[in-house]
Design an enzyme around this catalytic site. Sequence first.
Site, PDB file in Angstrom:
ATOM      1  N   GLN A 197       0.840  -1.197   0.000  1.00  0.00           N
ATOM      2  CA  GLN A 197       0.000   0.000   0.000  1.00  0.00           C
ATOM      3  C   GLN A 197       0.874   1.245   0.000  1.00  0.00           C
ATOM      4  O   GLN A 197       1.765   1.384   0.838  1.00  0.00           O
ATOM      5  CB  GLN A 197      -0.945   0.068   1.196  1.00  0.00           C
TER       6      GLN A 197
ATOM      7  N   CYS B 197      -7.033   6.896   4.820  1.00  0.00           N
ATOM      8  CA  CYS B 197      -6.506   7.213   6.146  1.00  0.00           C
ATOM      9  C   CYS B 197      -6.833   8.653   6.522  1.00  0.00           C
ATOM     10  O   CYS B 197      -6.547   9.575   5.754  1.00  0.00           O
ATOM     11  CB  CYS B 197      -4.998   6.993   6.188  1.00  0.00           C
TER      12      CYS B 197
ATOM     13  N   LYS C 169      -7.955   1.737  -2.026  1.00  0.00           N
ATOM     14  CA  LYS C 169      -8.735   1.588  -0.792  1.00  0.00           C
ATOM     15  C   LYS C 169      -9.250   2.972  -0.413  1.00  0.00           C
ATOM     16  O   LYS C 169      -8.459   3.893  -0.223  1.00  0.00           O
ATOM     17  CB  LYS C 169      -7.884   1.010   0.340  1.00  0.00           C
TER      18      LYS C 169
ATOM     19  N   ASN D 263     -15.005  -3.137   3.625  1.00  0.00           N
ATOM     20  CA  ASN D 263     -14.135  -3.050   4.786  1.00  0.00           C
ATOM     21  C   ASN D 263     -14.830  -2.198   5.845  1.00  0.00           C
ATOM     22  O   ASN D 263     -15.611  -1.323   5.522  1.00  0.00           O
ATOM     23  CB  ASN D 263     -12.794  -2.421   4.371  1.00  0.00           C
ATOM     24  N   GLY D 264     -14.546  -2.483   7.117  1.00  0.00           N
ATOM     25  CA  GLY D 264     -15.075  -1.669   8.197  1.00  0.00           C
ATOM     26  C   GLY D 264     -16.045  -2.422   9.087  1.00  0.00           C
ATOM     27  O   GLY D 264     -17.111  -2.833   8.620  1.00  0.00           O
TER      28      GLY D 264
ATOM     29  N   ARG E 128      -9.059  -4.935  12.311  1.00  0.00           N
ATOM     30  CA  ARG E 128      -8.698  -5.177  13.709  1.00  0.00           C
ATOM     31  C   ARG E 128      -9.020  -6.586  14.188  1.00  0.00           C
ATOM     32  O   ARG E 128      -8.274  -7.164  14.980  1.00  0.00           O
ATOM     33  CB  ARG E 128      -9.392  -4.143  14.599  1.00  0.00           C
TER      34      ARG E 128
END
Length: 335
Positions: free
Chosen positions: A68, A98, A137, A209-210, A233
């Site tokens: 990335q 981010c 992303k 994602n998430g 996570r």
Amino acid sequence: MSKPVAQNARLSVAPMMDWTDRHCRYLHRLLSRETLLYTEMVTAPALVRGRAMHLLSHSPEEHPVALQLGGSDPAELAEAAQMGEAAGYDEINLNVGCPSDRVQSGCFGAVLMERPGLVADCVRAMHDAVRIDVTVKCRIGVDDQDPEKVLPEFLRRMVDAGCERVAIHARKAWLQGLSPKENRDIPPLDYPLVMRMKEQFRDLHVSVNGGITSLAQAKSFLDAGLDGVMIGRAAYYDPAGVLCTADREIFGTGQDSLPENAVRAMIPYIDAHLADGGRLHQVTRHMLGLFSGRPGARMWRRTLSEQAHRPGAGSDLLEEALGFVTPLAEDRHAV
């Protein structure tokens, strides 16, 4: 899509700063042979201007593994992508998600959701510079943007620039007033919007994602029509729970793995790391959650947490810590 790395993207471990370093990825690969792994974000300026080639270091065993990149200068990102390809990475991913202040000040990360034309220029430059996949992303939007309007236009530009795969973090990012940690929890998740994006862009490989915490949840998204699921996570804090059965349940290949076997397979790797001047805790910090939910997990974590930092600590500490963990066969028969 027939590219092997795209098949691996059915399940991926998200790039996470300070977490998904090469030691973490080596461990995760021992748990799943198929899951696509991502590096921490590496900034293009660090590679191109700083010549920080050590940031590209990885083990051959990590494949399939994606690099990335963070940045916003098309030419610089193209050069960094070429460096990543030369280093052997299977994919180059651009960070447009981010929300940290440091990232914003460098004009990359989630702030780029406000500049889709620039992102498209970056993707096109990287796409033209390498032969491996270039992916993105992103978030569903930032601040006061309307994701229903912003996200489709953003994805259209990515597709036009040559991007064939995206991972969408299904939360807005609030660039003002929320910390990076709060940005992982407070903005509401909008999974239905991600599903609608897949319906609208049928030829685009879309991963969600998430907030995804289990393989069962991941399978529900795949069954609903998404191409991939990216877990962050949960894969770090409970790597065995997410990855040990992934090859069978998500990819339909291979056998389940055991965290005990992964621990023992890490010992030669750790010994080599120590011989090169490394410290034990640099590796074992990623292993604390291996036995989450198992009897003895607390003593496993405590032993590594308290003793791996000590001067001279070696891989024998893992065998000592493993002795506190109830073997799985006994665990199954425990009342």
